[in-house]
Motif scaffolding. Sequence first.
Motif: not given
Length: 526
Positions: A31-37
């Motif tokens: 549910x989250x992006x690797x590059x965001x969190x």
Amino acid sequence: MSCQCIIHCVFSHLFFLILSISLLFPRLGIEVKKEENLSEWYSQVITKSEMIEYYDVSGCYVLRPWAYSIWEVIQQFFDGEIKKLGVENCYFPMFVSQSALEKEASHIEDFAPEVAWVTHSGKTELAEPIAIRPTSETVMYPTFAKWVQSHRDLPIKLNQWCNVVRWEFKHPQPFLRTREFLWQEGHTAHATEKDAADEVLQILDIYARVYEEFLAVPVVKGKKTEKEKFAGGQYTTTVEAFVSASGRAIQAATSHHLGNNFAKMFEIMFEDPLCPKQKLYAFQNSWGLTTRSIGVLTMIHGDNQGLVLPPRVAKIQVVIIPCGVTASLPENERVALLAKCHEYQKRLVCRGVRASDDFRDNYSPGWKFNHWELKGVPIRVEVGPRDIRRQEFVAVRRDTGEKVVCREDEMEALVIDLLANIQHNLYNRAKKDLQDHMVIADTMEVFQKELDSGKIVQVPFCGEVSCEDWIKKTTARDEEVDTGAPAMGAKGLCIPFEPLRQLAPGAICISGKEPAKFYTLFGRSY
Ligand code: 86X
């Protein structure tokens, strides 16, 4: 009813509708992006891929079969390679007496806070507290001393696959920093310095091969700086990996030459064959590789769909999914479809491919695609009724998402070729990433700028511990530019065996004081 009231009513119904849907259908994907969190991404990948289950002791985790099978592949390869060097497996107890542990007084001091002790059995206090091994030098070397009298008793080359406990207080992360972990620890004793020194590098080579050939992770080989080496030894060699998503390096494995330091402490000695009555101390090595390697692989290859497994370590390399099984599909076609999928699976297994079919009829093909993608299976094979008529199937590669239509009679060759291709592509992608993020700097300004843009940096360095302390302090930042988190200072990662550039004659250390001795790789690290 007022307009406001109606709106309120609609929204609250909507709220409960969404709530009940989300309770009935827990979110499956990442549910989250690797590059965001990155850290939330990591937790979701390792749990949703079914590698890790959480546990109620802080810093300890369950390694599920999906993760443990990676460890087994590493074990099998590494174990075979060290046996070629004459290393034998053994098992020593996990408990260390206080007196044995404290024989190693000098460097134990720094580690003392991490040692876990058993103090009771039931309600009764033990006469002497007993430590749980944080590493086995102090467990094994008293025994080595008993076994060595003459040069004919050498070399001793032992290895054990075991768990160790280090009660760390830094933020724990599954695989990467855990209070209990699995590793192999090799401990060898030799009659000559040369014999020991050669082995240190042979082992380091095998570590590099584990990472590069199996985990598809490129590494930088080198020697640890004085500050970062194993304090009990003469020198430490290391393989370092790089996680571009965080701009941080990570120690991948280490191989130490201990000189006679431990031999003197534990009296591992033998009579000089050339000069009887003269006692010589054995030369020793120790070397270790841990389950951290699985975390490194996850961090480096994983993407926004989940885990990405290099084929050589994947428990399942190919998953075959029947598609288009609807209520309207005639029974005979359904049977033929499942039979074809099963035939593909058997043909692949016959050729040594770890292939599995997924015939579960309580899940849709779409659900299965997501599931196996999340788990990082290198190739998904889709077979539908139309494919059968055309004597074709579709292969989807996990690393690029690319679809390949393939003729049935070329199935084995194509799949095997595709697996090799995926393995190489993952390595090459990570290699390029490392190359793009490892740079040279000759001034502190450039060094800092590169560091703050997520790079690791080779700088001319004098090798002094005090200077390395200064570099760490100077490069630390209160706030990281994008995350707002404090950015740690740079550590000396290694003195690369193959630096990006040779040191110019007369070069000065990055700190601007002493003459430089070598290019040293610095970076933020795990
Ligand atoms: C250093 C050195 C070495 C064999 C390896 O790196 C590979 C395999 N050992 C391990 N080290 C410690 O000696 C140590 C000692 C204590 Cl008491 C501790 F609590 C933590 C430690 N961590 C690392």
